[in-house]
Design a protein around this motif. Structure first.
Motif, PDB file in Angstrom:
ATOM      1  N   HIS A   1       0.848  -1.192   0.000  1.00 15.55           N
ATOM      2  CA  HIS A   1       0.000   0.000   0.000  1.00 15.55           C
ATOM      3  C   HIS A   1       0.888   1.247   0.000  1.00 15.55           C
ATOM      4  O   HIS A   1       1.382   1.659   1.059  1.00 15.55           O
ATOM      5  N   PRO A   2       1.083   1.868  -1.151  1.00 14.87           N
ATOM      6  CA  PRO A   2       1.968   3.046  -1.191  1.00 14.87           C
ATOM      7  C   PRO A   2       1.495   4.185  -0.306  1.00 14.87           C
ATOM      8  O   PRO A   2       2.311   4.985   0.165  1.00 14.87           O
ATOM      9  N   GLU A   3       0.199   4.249  -0.048  1.00 18.69           N
ATOM     10  CA  GLU A   3      -0.309   5.331   0.793  1.00 18.69           C
ATOM     11  C   GLU A   3       0.177   5.230   2.232  1.00 18.69           C
ATOM     12  O   GLU A   3       0.100   6.206   3.009  1.00 18.69           O
ATOM     13  N   PHE A   4       0.693   4.042   2.620  1.00 23.37           N
ATOM     14  CA  PHE A   4       1.180   3.861   3.986  1.00 23.37           C
ATOM     15  C   PHE A   4       2.704   3.715   4.054  1.00 23.37           C
ATOM     16  O   PHE A   4       3.251   3.412   5.115  1.00 23.37           O
ATOM     17  N   ALA A   5       3.387   3.948   2.957  1.00 29.02           N
ATOM     18  CA  ALA A   5       4.844   3.751   2.930  1.00 29.02           C
ATOM     19  C   ALA A   5       5.554   4.605   3.978  1.00 29.02           C
ATOM     20  O   ALA A   5       6.523   4.162   4.608  1.00 29.02           O
ATOM     21  N   ALA A   6       5.080   5.817   4.179  1.00 29.84           N
ATOM     22  CA  ALA A   6       5.745   6.730   5.118  1.00 29.84           C
ATOM     23  C   ALA A   6       5.540   6.317   6.576  1.00 29.84           C
ATOM     24  O   ALA A   6       6.231   6.849   7.463  1.00 29.84           O
ATOM     25  N   ARG A   7       4.653   5.384   6.832  1.00 28.78           N
ATOM     26  CA  ARG A   7       4.403   4.951   8.213  1.00 28.78           C
ATOM     27  C   ARG A   7       5.429   3.904   8.674  1.00 28.78           C
ATOM     28  O   ARG A   7       5.445   3.544   9.853  1.00 28.78           O
ATOM     29  N   ARG A   8       6.223   3.409   7.745  1.00 26.54           N
ATOM     30  CA  ARG A   8       7.243   2.429   8.138  1.00 26.54           C
ATOM     31  C   ARG A   8       8.264   3.108   9.038  1.00 26.54           C
ATOM     32  O   ARG A   8       8.793   4.168   8.713  1.00 26.54           O
ATOM     33  N   THR A   9       8.539   2.491  10.183  1.00 25.21           N
ATOM     34  CA  THR A   9       9.396   3.132  11.174  1.00 25.21           C
ATOM     35  C   THR A   9      10.060   2.066  12.032  1.00 25.21           C
ATOM     36  O   THR A   9       9.771   0.871  11.898  1.00 25.21           O
TER      37      THR A   9
ATOM     38  N   GLY B   1      12.057  -3.704  24.681  1.00 19.75           N
ATOM     39  CA  GLY B   1      13.507  -3.727  24.626  1.00 19.75           C
ATOM     40  C   GLY B   1      14.101  -4.183  23.315  1.00 19.75           C
ATOM     41  O   GLY B   1      15.323  -4.239  23.178  1.00 19.75           O
ATOM     42  N   VAL B   2      13.258  -4.511  22.335  1.00 16.73           N
ATOM     43  CA  VAL B   2      13.746  -5.049  21.070  1.00 16.73           C
ATOM     44  C   VAL B   2      13.454  -4.050  19.947  1.00 16.73           C
ATOM     45  O   VAL B   2      12.281  -3.765  19.660  1.00 16.73           O
ATOM     46  N   PRO B   3      14.491  -3.503  19.280  1.00 14.23           N
ATOM     47  CA  PRO B   3      14.242  -2.611  18.138  1.00 14.23           C
ATOM     48  C   PRO B   3      13.553  -3.384  17.016  1.00 14.23           C
ATOM     49  O   PRO B   3      14.011  -4.455  16.615  1.00 14.23           O
ATOM     50  N   THR B   4      12.462  -2.842  16.524  1.00 12.37           N
ATOM     51  CA  THR B   4      11.653  -3.522  15.513  1.00 12.37           C
ATOM     52  C   THR B   4      11.292  -2.516  14.430  1.00 12.37           C
ATOM     53  O   THR B   4      10.809  -1.413  14.723  1.00 12.37           O
ATOM     54  N   THR B   5      11.488  -2.911  13.180  1.00 12.44           N
ATOM     55  CA  THR B   5      11.188  -2.034  12.049  1.00 12.44           C
ATOM     56  C   THR B   5       9.985  -2.571  11.287  1.00 12.44           C
ATOM     57  O   THR B   5       9.896  -3.770  11.013  1.00 12.44           O
ATOM     58  N   GLY B   6       9.080  -1.664  10.951  1.00 16.31           N
ATOM     59  CA  GLY B   6       7.907  -2.067  10.190  1.00 16.31           C
ATOM     60  C   GLY B   6       6.772  -1.089  10.360  1.00 16.31           C
ATOM     61  O   GLY B   6       6.980   0.112  10.563  1.00 16.31           O
ATOM     62  N   TRP B   7       5.574  -1.604  10.271  1.00 19.40           N
ATOM     63  CA  TRP B   7       4.348  -0.824  10.422  1.00 19.40           C
ATOM     64  C   TRP B   7       3.629  -1.302  11.677  1.00 19.40           C
ATOM     65  O   TRP B   7       3.532  -2.514  11.922  1.00 19.40           O
ATOM     66  N   PHE B   8       3.089  -0.376  12.471  1.00 17.39           N
ATOM     67  CA  PHE B   8       2.546  -0.707  13.783  1.00 17.39           C
ATOM     68  C   PHE B   8       1.072  -0.315  13.877  1.00 17.39           C
ATOM     69  O   PHE B   8       0.685   0.784  13.444  1.00 17.39           O
ATOM     70  N   THR B   9       0.293  -1.194  14.477  1.00 16.55           N
ATOM     71  CA  THR B   9      -1.160  -0.962  14.538  1.00 16.55           C
ATOM     72  C   THR B   9      -1.497   0.359  15.203  1.00 16.55           C
ATOM     73  O   THR B   9      -2.478   1.011  14.822  1.00 16.55           O
ATOM     74  N   GLU B  10      -0.700   0.767  16.183  1.00 14.38           N
ATOM     75  CA  GLU B  10      -1.031   1.993  16.917  1.00 14.38           C
ATOM     76  C   GLU B  10      -0.835   3.243  16.076  1.00 14.38           C
ATOM     77  O   GLU B  10      -1.193   4.348  16.517  1.00 14.38           O
ATOM     78  N   ASP B  11      -0.292   3.106  14.877  1.00 17.90           N
ATOM     79  CA  ASP B  11      -0.130   4.246  13.971  1.00 17.90           C
ATOM     80  C   ASP B  11      -1.217   4.294  12.899  1.00 17.90           C
ATOM     81  O   ASP B  11      -1.151   5.131  11.988  1.00 17.90           O
TER      82      ASP B  11
END
Length: 396
Positions: free
Chosen positions: A119-127, A133-143
């Motif tokens: 979904h390109p409309e959500f590309a900027a939400r990737r963080t 305690g664990v660094p995690t990259t991706g898209w999060f439901t709370e956003d």
């Protein structure tokens, strides 16, 4: 408040006594005594009224539905779990949306379980975020708002192990917990038997710090649908003991503390500076404390039968005996059919999507006296249960 707490303590103590009796009664079935086995099996066809003590023993819990055959935490997976005969469906690893709704995802990060990356409309939400305690990259439901999440579709989380599940990619949306509660009622009417569910609060300390406390939202929905009582067919679970303690003050439902490996610390303990580990929680003293606010534990199977350095099963631990002595039931997690998830001696061949001798694994765990088990393959678990209760143990 003091009066309510006293009443609650009395009610909980009474319920634990009933559960303790149920556990002792189930022991005969677990040991393969024919009369007890028939008595337990007689409950399997329908709900007899009452609460947790009326579940068949050992209970087969569909892990995230029938996730061995359908993408996890979808109504396709939940429906199939019931079709296959699961006694309980783990319908709901609960995480919140930006606007405060509870949805069912294994983790708040949804890059691996939905098509959000398409979904390109959500590309900027990737963080990148740090979750427990664990660094995690991706898209999060709370956003995401609920409306935005509803535009996504579920995908298979482990396609290498379950390539057949990729057939169903894109078919189902993300369910909300409220939809699950309605589904539970619909399926109970449709199937003529009480459908049980087993939701989990995920990362409750993390979400509370974001102002998205889970327990109050869970309790409000359970009250709305009249499912917040001790005999309600909804078992609540969490890896964080303080989440279960909070739920104990909010609802009357059966409660289960999940336990990871012995050296780990629940994240709420880490945040509070509590130095205890899971190893401390599974001592007789720790189990007695858990029994003051919960009715069961959900240990990893490795706490029930430890593995050696090669990953093979050794001798059972004292956990089943000690937990039962404290009046707690045990629903360990998770048995899966595929080779990589089985001890090496139970694997067949080397293919990562091939099935091994999972029936042998089930027999080993059932023999310890557990009260139930989580499995991605409820039909396999039920066949193994039938073999165990009838004494039809294949030669291994």
């Amino acid at each position: 408040m003091g009066t309510r707490e006293s009443d609650e303590q009395g009610r909980r103590a009474g319920r634990r006594a009933v559960l303790g009796a149920a556990v002792l009664g189930a022991g005969g079935a677990v040991l393969g005594l024919p009369g007890a086995a028939r008595a337990v099996q007689g409950v399997a066809g329908g709900w007899q009224g009452g609460g947790l003590e009326n579940l068949p023993v050992p209970t087969i819990v569909g892990h995230r539905g029938a996730s061995g055959y359908r993408p996890e935490h979808t109504f396709g997976s939940y429906d199939l779990a019931l079709d296959l005969g699961a006694h309980v469906v783990e319908a709901g690893d609960l995480v919140p949306t930006k606007d405060g709704h509870l949805v069912c995802r294994h983790e708040p990060e949804i890059g691996g379980t939905t098509d959000v990356a398409d979904h390109p409309e959500f590309a900027a939400r990737r963080t990148t975020k740090t979750v427990d305690g664990v660094p995690t990259t991706g898209w999060f439901t709370e956003d995401f708002t609920l409306a935005e999440l509803k535009t996504l579709r579920a995908v298979e989380r482990i396609p290498a192990n379950r390539p057949h599940n990729t057939l169903y990619t894109g078919r189902w949306e993300i369910p909300t917990f409220e939809e699950v509660l309605k589904w539970q009622d619909e399926q109970t009417r449709k199937r003529g038997r009480q459908v049980w569910i087993y939701p989990e609060t995920k990362h409750p300390t993390y979400f509370r710090k974001l102002g998205l406390g889970l327990e109050e939202r869970v309790a409000a929905l359970l009250r709305k649908y009249g499912k917040d009582k001790e005999d309600s067919p909804v078992i609540l679970q969490s890896f964080e003991p303080t989440s279960i303690q909070r739920l104990d003050r909010l609802v009357g439902n059966p409660l289960v503390v999940l336990l990871s490996n012995a050296r780990s610390r629940p994240w709420d303990f880490v945040e509070a500076g509590d130095q205890r580990t899971v190893a401390d929680l599974i001592t007789p003293k720790g189990l007695k404390e858990i029994a003051s606010y919960a009715q069961g534990i959900g240990p990893t199977v490795d706490l029930v039968i430890p593995k050696d350095a090669e990953g093979n099963l050794t001798e059972p631990s004292r956990l089943v005996r000690d937990a039962h002595a404290a009046g707690l039931i045990l629903h360990p997690y998770t048995v899966r059919n595929e080779n990589p998830f089985l001890p090496p001696k139970f694997r067949k061949g080397t293919a990562v999507d091939a099935y091994g001798d999972v029936f042998g694994v089930f027999q080993a765990y059932f023999a310890t006296g557990i009260d139930g088990i989580f499995t991605d393959n409820p039909d396999t678990g039920l066949l193994a249960r039938e073999d165990f209760l009838s004494g039809r143990h294949a030669n291994r």
